[in-house]
Each structure stands twice: as structure tokens, then as C-alpha cells.
Design a protein around this motif. Structure first.
Motif, short mmCIF file in Angstrom:
data_model
loop_
_atom_site.label_atom_id
_atom_site.label_comp_id
_atom_site.label_asym_id
_atom_site.label_seq_id
_atom_site.Cartn_x
_atom_site.Cartn_y
_atom_site.Cartn_z
N LYS A 71 57.12 57.89 56.01
CA LYS A 71 56.29 57.34 57.08
C LYS A 71 55.01 56.72 56.52
O LYS A 71 54.48 55.79 57.08
CB LYS A 71 55.92 58.44 58.08
CG LYS A 71 57.08 58.97 58.88
CD LYS A 71 57.43 58.04 59.98
CE LYS A 71 58.51 58.66 60.85
NZ LYS A 71 58.98 57.77 61.86
N CYS A 73 54.68 55.42 53.42
CA CYS A 73 55.00 54.42 52.40
C CYS A 73 54.79 53.00 52.93
O CYS A 73 55.12 52.70 54.07
CB CYS A 73 56.46 54.61 51.97
SG CYS A 73 57.02 53.44 50.73
N LYS A 74 54.22 52.14 52.09
CA LYS A 74 54.19 50.70 52.39
C LYS A 74 55.47 50.15 51.78
O LYS A 74 55.54 49.87 50.59
CB LYS A 74 52.96 50.05 51.79
CG LYS A 74 51.69 50.50 52.47
CD LYS A 74 50.50 49.72 52.01
CE LYS A 74 49.29 50.22 52.78
NZ LYS A 74 48.12 49.41 52.56
N HIS A 75 56.50 50.06 52.61
CA HIS A 75 57.85 49.79 52.14
C HIS A 75 58.00 48.46 51.41
O HIS A 75 57.48 47.44 51.83
CB HIS A 75 58.83 49.83 53.32
CG HIS A 75 58.83 51.14 54.03
ND1 HIS A 75 59.22 52.31 53.43
CD2 HIS A 75 58.44 51.47 55.28
CE1 HIS A 75 59.10 53.30 54.29
NE2 HIS A 75 58.63 52.82 55.42
N ASP A 76 58.72 48.52 50.30
CA ASP A 76 59.10 47.35 49.52
C ASP A 76 60.63 47.26 49.62
O ASP A 76 61.35 47.84 48.80
CB ASP A 76 58.64 47.53 48.07
CG ASP A 76 59.01 46.34 47.20
OD1 ASP A 76 59.22 45.24 47.76
OD2 ASP A 76 59.10 46.52 45.97
N CYS A 106 64.15 50.85 50.35
CA CYS A 106 62.78 50.79 49.86
C CYS A 106 62.77 51.24 48.41
O CYS A 106 63.29 52.31 48.08
CB CYS A 106 61.86 51.69 50.70
SG CYS A 106 60.17 51.73 50.08
N LYS A 108 60.29 52.21 46.77
CA LYS A 108 59.30 53.26 46.56
C LYS A 108 59.78 54.62 47.05
O LYS A 108 59.71 55.61 46.34
CB LYS A 108 57.99 52.89 47.24
CG LYS A 108 57.34 51.64 46.67
CD LYS A 108 56.11 51.26 47.47
CE LYS A 108 55.54 49.95 46.97
NZ LYS A 108 54.45 49.48 47.81
N CYS A 109 60.26 54.69 48.30
CA CYS A 109 60.64 55.99 48.88
C CYS A 109 62.16 56.15 49.04
O CYS A 109 62.62 57.18 49.52
CB CYS A 109 59.95 56.21 50.22
SG CYS A 109 60.52 55.11 51.53
#
Length: 123
Positions: A71, A73-76, A106, A108-109
Motif C-alpha cells: 500500500k 509502495c510507489k509502484h513501478d 511491481c 519494488k513490492c
């Protein structure tokens, strides 16, 4: 405790299918959260409250928790082709497609979602 699942079950942390014939993953005795053995380190112990109806929020790293890394995370997001059944983090349904399921992950996460406006706008 390690559990043997008789039907397809997805991990509550990474949203991927729990694979194998026996003892595929852990299930929380209090809130029934299902996770891979490898995902167990990213989930804190459940502190079930008698007044809480949504016990999954007591796992501080679980997907539905407001403080979850997913929640925050700035999703990539990158396009991904899934070879195995994978559950969408947003709508909780299986990401489908032939010959390979198409979606986004994503970097990142490691959250997986459908590649459609409805699921993408909910992030």
C-alpha cells in the motif's frame, strides 16, 4: 502451521499460487491467512482482537493492511506474462490469458495486477 490444501489457494503476501501436493504453505490459526513458506518472514504474527472482524489487518505486513509495503509502495509496474495461475492484488481474481496470462508486476513490492483500467486505477 503447515497445511495441505485440497483446492487452488493463493498466497496472501505475494498473490501467487501455493504449489505442491502436500504441505504447500502456512495457515494462520487465528485469521486463516494462507502464505508460502518463503513468504513467512514478511508477515508479522497475528494479534487477533475479539472486536475485530477483519483479522487479516492484524498482520502488519499483510496486503490489506493500511501500513502494508504494497500500500505504501510507489509502484513501478512492468508488463508481465505469467506462466502459472496468479491472483490480482486488486480484484483477487485470477489473471487469465492464452497462451500466457498478461498483467503487470511491481518491480519494488512484486504485486501482481490485471493490465486493465479498472484494476490499475485502484492502486
Amino acid at each position: 502451521f503447515l497445511k495441505t490444501y485440497r483446492s487452488p489457494t493463493w498466497c496472501g503476501v505475494c498473490s501467487k499460487l501455493l504449489r505442491g501436493l502436500a504441505k504447500q504453505g502456512y495457515q494462520c490459526k487465528q485469521c486463516k491467512l494462507n502464505i508460502h513458506v518463503s513468504c513467512a518472514s514478511s508477515v508479522s504474527p497475528c494479534e487477533q482482537l475479539s472486536s475485530s472482524k477483519d483479522h487479516s489487518q492484524n498482520h502488519s505486513n499483510f496486503n490489506s493492511s493500511p501500513n502494508s509495503p504494497k500500500k505504501m509502495c510507489k509502484h513501478d509496474l512492468t508488463k508481465t506474462s505469467f506462466k502459472l495461475p496468479t491472483r490480482c492484488f486488486v480484484c483477487k481474481s485470477t489473471i487469465k490469458g492464452l497462451p500466457l496470462a498478461k498483467g503487470k508486476t511491481c518491480s519494488k513490492c512484486h504485486m501482481n495486477v490485471h493490465d486493465n483500467p479498472k484494476c490499475l486505477s485502484a492502486l
